[in-house]
Design a protein around this motif. Sequence first.
Motif, PDB file in Angstrom:
ATOM      1  N   ALA A 321       0.829  -1.202   0.000  1.00 57.07           N
ATOM      2  CA  ALA A 321       0.000   0.000   0.000  1.00 57.07           C
ATOM      3  C   ALA A 321       0.864   1.254   0.000  1.00 57.07           C
ATOM      4  O   ALA A 321       0.575   2.235  -0.707  1.00 57.07           O
ATOM      5  N   ALA A 322       1.943   1.239   0.793  1.00 63.06           N
ATOM      6  CA  ALA A 322       2.826   2.404   0.854  1.00 63.06           C
ATOM      7  C   ALA A 322       3.475   2.678  -0.497  1.00 63.06           C
ATOM      8  O   ALA A 322       3.551   3.833  -0.951  1.00 63.06           O
ATOM      9  N   ASP A 323       3.941   1.633  -1.157  1.00 59.26           N
ATOM     10  CA  ASP A 323       4.573   1.810  -2.469  1.00 59.26           C
ATOM     11  C   ASP A 323       3.595   2.419  -3.476  1.00 59.26           C
ATOM     12  O   ASP A 323       3.960   3.313  -4.260  1.00 59.26           O
ATOM     13  N   ALA A 324       2.356   1.929  -3.463  1.00 60.80           N
ATOM     14  CA  ALA A 324       1.365   2.434  -4.418  1.00 60.80           C
ATOM     15  C   ALA A 324       1.023   3.892  -4.154  1.00 60.80           C
ATOM     16  O   ALA A 324       0.914   4.704  -5.087  1.00 60.80           O
ATOM     17  N   LEU A 325       0.872   4.261  -2.888  1.00 64.53           N
ATOM     18  CA  LEU A 325       0.451   5.627  -2.573  1.00 64.53           C
ATOM     19  C   LEU A 325       1.591   6.628  -2.673  1.00 64.53           C
ATOM     20  O   LEU A 325       1.367   7.816  -2.916  1.00 64.53           O
ATOM     21  N   ASN A 326       2.818   6.184  -2.512  1.00 62.41           N
ATOM     22  CA  ASN A 326       3.948   7.095  -2.660  1.00 62.41           C
ATOM     23  C   ASN A 326       4.132   7.555  -4.098  1.00 62.41           C
ATOM     24  O   ASN A 326       4.859   8.507  -4.365  1.00 62.41           O
ATOM     25  N   ALA A 327       3.472   6.892  -5.039  1.00 63.00           N
ATOM     26  CA  ALA A 327       3.510   7.317  -6.443  1.00 63.00           C
ATOM     27  C   ALA A 327       2.596   8.512  -6.695  1.00 63.00           C
ATOM     28  O   ALA A 327       2.646   9.121  -7.762  1.00 63.00           O
ATOM     29  N   GLU A 328       1.748   8.847  -5.703  1.00 62.97           N
ATOM     30  CA  GLU A 328       0.815   9.959  -5.845  1.00 62.97           C
ATOM     31  C   GLU A 328       1.442  11.259  -5.343  1.00 62.97           C
ATOM     32  O   GLU A 328       2.207  11.260  -4.388  1.00 62.97           O
ATOM     33  N   ASP A 329       1.092  12.356  -5.989  1.00 60.23           N
ATOM     34  CA  ASP A 329       1.509  13.662  -5.498  1.00 60.23           C
ATOM     35  C   ASP A 329       0.745  13.999  -4.209  1.00 60.23           C
ATOM     36  O   ASP A 329      -0.373  13.517  -3.987  1.00 60.23           O
ATOM     37  N   HIS A 330       1.340  14.795  -3.394  1.00 61.25           N
ATOM     38  CA  HIS A 330       0.719  15.339  -2.179  1.00 61.25           C
ATOM     39  C   HIS A 330       0.556  14.312  -1.057  1.00 61.25           C
ATOM     40  O   HIS A 330      -0.115  14.588  -0.056  1.00 61.25           O
ATOM     41  N   LEU A 331       1.135  13.116  -1.222  1.00 60.37           N
ATOM     42  CA  LEU A 331       1.039  12.074  -0.195  1.00 60.37           C
ATOM     43  C   LEU A 331       2.426  11.560   0.147  1.00 60.37           C
ATOM     44  O   LEU A 331       3.294  11.441  -0.718  1.00 60.37           O
ATOM     45  N   THR A 332       2.605  11.197   1.420  1.00 58.87           N
ATOM     46  CA  THR A 332       3.801  10.472   1.855  1.00 58.87           C
ATOM     47  C   THR A 332       3.339   9.293   2.688  1.00 58.87           C
ATOM     48  O   THR A 332       2.625   9.471   3.685  1.00 58.87           O
ATOM     49  N   ALA A 333       3.740   8.094   2.278  1.00 63.12           N
ATOM     50  CA  ALA A 333       3.290   6.882   2.969  1.00 63.12           C
ATOM     51  C   ALA A 333       4.487   6.140   3.554  1.00 63.12           C
ATOM     52  O   ALA A 333       5.498   5.935   2.877  1.00 63.12           O
ATOM     53  N   THR A 334       4.372   5.751   4.799  1.00 60.42           N
ATOM     54  CA  THR A 334       5.411   4.973   5.478  1.00 60.42           C
ATOM     55  C   THR A 334       4.758   3.827   6.231  1.00 60.42           C
ATOM     56  O   THR A 334       3.568   3.879   6.555  1.00 60.42           O
ATOM     57  N   VAL A 335       5.544   2.807   6.540  1.00 59.39           N
ATOM     58  CA  VAL A 335       5.059   1.656   7.296  1.00 59.39           C
ATOM     59  C   VAL A 335       5.628   1.727   8.701  1.00 59.39           C
ATOM     60  O   VAL A 335       6.834   1.939   8.887  1.00 59.39           O
ATOM     61  N   SER A 336       4.769   1.562   9.691  1.00 58.58           N
ATOM     62  CA  SER A 336       5.222   1.597  11.084  1.00 58.58           C
ATOM     63  C   SER A 336       4.539   0.501  11.875  1.00 58.58           C
ATOM     64  O   SER A 336       3.529  -0.061  11.455  1.00 58.58           O
ATOM     65  N   GLY A 337       5.079   0.212  13.040  1.00 57.83           N
ATOM     66  CA  GLY A 337       4.486  -0.796  13.916  1.00 57.83           C
ATOM     67  C   GLY A 337       4.845  -2.197  13.495  1.00 57.83           C
ATOM     68  O   GLY A 337       5.676  -2.439  12.632  1.00 57.83           O
ATOM     69  N   VAL A 346       1.112  -0.902  10.088  1.00 57.33           N
ATOM     70  CA  VAL A 346       0.114  -0.113   9.368  1.00 57.33           C
ATOM     71  C   VAL A 346       0.818   0.804   8.385  1.00 57.33           C
ATOM     72  O   VAL A 346       1.995   1.145   8.561  1.00 57.33           O
ATOM     73  N   THR A 347       0.094   1.185   7.351  1.00 58.77           N
ATOM     74  CA  THR A 347       0.589   2.175   6.394  1.00 58.77           C
ATOM     75  C   THR A 347       0.070   3.534   6.826  1.00 58.77           C
ATOM     76  O   THR A 347      -1.141   3.785   6.803  1.00 58.77           O
ATOM     77  N   GLU A 348       0.975   4.399   7.249  1.00 56.49           N
ATOM     78  CA  GLU A 348       0.597   5.746   7.666  1.00 56.49           C
ATOM     79  C   GLU A 348       0.751   6.687   6.479  1.00 56.49           C
ATOM     80  O   GLU A 348       1.827   6.758   5.861  1.00 56.49           O
ATOM     81  N   VAL A 349      -0.306   7.401   6.163  1.00 55.01           N
ATOM     82  CA  VAL A 349      -0.342   8.269   4.982  1.00 55.01           C
ATOM     83  C   VAL A 349      -0.497   9.715   5.442  1.00 55.01           C
ATOM     84  O   VAL A 349      -1.507  10.072   6.054  1.00 55.01           O
ATOM     85  N   THR A 350       0.499  10.541   5.142  1.00 56.07           N
ATOM     86  CA  THR A 350       0.470  11.954   5.500  1.00 56.07           C
ATOM     87  C   THR A 350       0.118  12.780   4.270  1.00 56.07           C
ATOM     88  O   THR A 350       0.747  12.642   3.215  1.00 56.07           O
ATOM     89  N   LEU A 351      -0.892  13.628   4.410  1.00 50.61           N
ATOM     90  CA  LEU A 351      -1.330  14.492   3.319  1.00 50.61           C
ATOM     91  C   LEU A 351      -0.659  15.854   3.467  1.00 50.61           C
ATOM     92  O   LEU A 351      -0.441  16.324   4.599  1.00 50.61           O
ATOM     93  N   ASP A 352      -0.332  16.503   2.355  1.00 47.91           N
ATOM     94  CA  ASP A 352       0.250  17.841   2.467  1.00 47.91           C
ATOM     95  C   ASP A 352      -0.851  18.869   2.700  1.00 47.91           C
ATOM     96  O   ASP A 352      -2.036  18.538   2.772  1.00 47.91           O
TER      97      ASP A 352
END
Length: 406
Positions: A321-337, A346-352
């Motif tokens: 999920a993180a790899d797919a969403l990191n291809a989008e502009d305005h998003l940063t996705a990381t895996v934690s836990g 979980v995949t944590e997704v930060t929006l700008d």
Amino acid sequence: MGLSPDGRVEQTDIYRELGVREVVNAAGTKTRIGGSLIREEALEAMNSAAEGFVELGDLQARASELIRDVTGAEAGYVTSGADAGLLLGAAAAIAGSDVQAMDRLPDTDGLADEIVMPRTHRTGYDHALRAAGATIVDVGTNDFHLGTGATNVEPWEIERAIGEETAAVGYVQKSYTQPDLETVVEIAHDHDVPVIVDAAAEVPPIDNLERFVETGADLVVFSGGKAIRGPQTTGIVAGRKDLIQSIALQHLDMHVAREAWDPPRELIDPDSVDGVPRQGIGRPMKVGKEELAGLIRALEVFVDLDYDALSAEWQRQAERAADALNAEDHLTATVSGGEGENVSPVTEVTLDETLSAVELVKALRDEDPRVYVGADGMGDNEIAINPMCLDDEELDYVVERIRDNL
């Protein structure tokens, strides 16, 4: 749930028939969206149990044996959810083996009814403790979160709060809770006071089933309908035999004449109480034969799982999920836990600043089927994808719906 030829998630038959929108669950084992999916083995056990009758005390005694074996506790009991386990645990700590006290709850006049809790352990769920008649005495501050190096609760604060009116010490198990459980247990036991641990969502790892009992907790409460994947309306209490007996006496149907009362001796010693209690405070929280059979079977399966393989699968999905969403502009996705005491990665997704997590969460929930993502981080403009209740097709669908709603 599955995918239609056009890539849409198809609803389960019963929800379609009822006209209720189903949920694609990327939020984890949340009660408000149904917890988890009951294991197939548990469903089979429930269907079989529905075809006959059984003395519920006998079935609870069998569950107690299994809970004892997998937790290392003296005994165990199945409740109608973890929160009911907290209420019954508090009732047991207050009433003990006194059937007159059981009959009076939640009236605690003349009884020791205080439950001491660190202030930062207080949650909305401790309403269950108060519902049993307990008065919560909270101690400590919130200073740790100021970043000054101070702690929230000092051990001496807990010790000073324990007195003649103390029935128990309450403890909520999370990775961030202070002080450590071992310290709290030592203080409480020095004053002959039991410790009740809320560990509702703290499995897996499977080792946590034993961990809190080994640390000395007198009662530990787990959810039966989260990662264990038993019926959503079940919880597990493990702990001291005398407290489990008090729970049983205040929960089971006690509408029986003393002469005919023959409870299972593994669970209840009738000679240790003055007589048959009246219907107790736990009586409205009935657990049926079907739920009991389902929980027993689900727990048997759960403890035999390859947790390392399961955790690796969740990690793979979270990274996907993180790899797919990191291809989008305005998003940063990381895996934690996923390490230590955390249940799953979980995949944590930060929006700008150009996007709003609140609006995204609302838009996803307004779809048909609804899409639920983790929303605890909305204040920081973040969402989360929890893979625990998703297969790969559903995970891809969640990623697609996030993209389309940006």
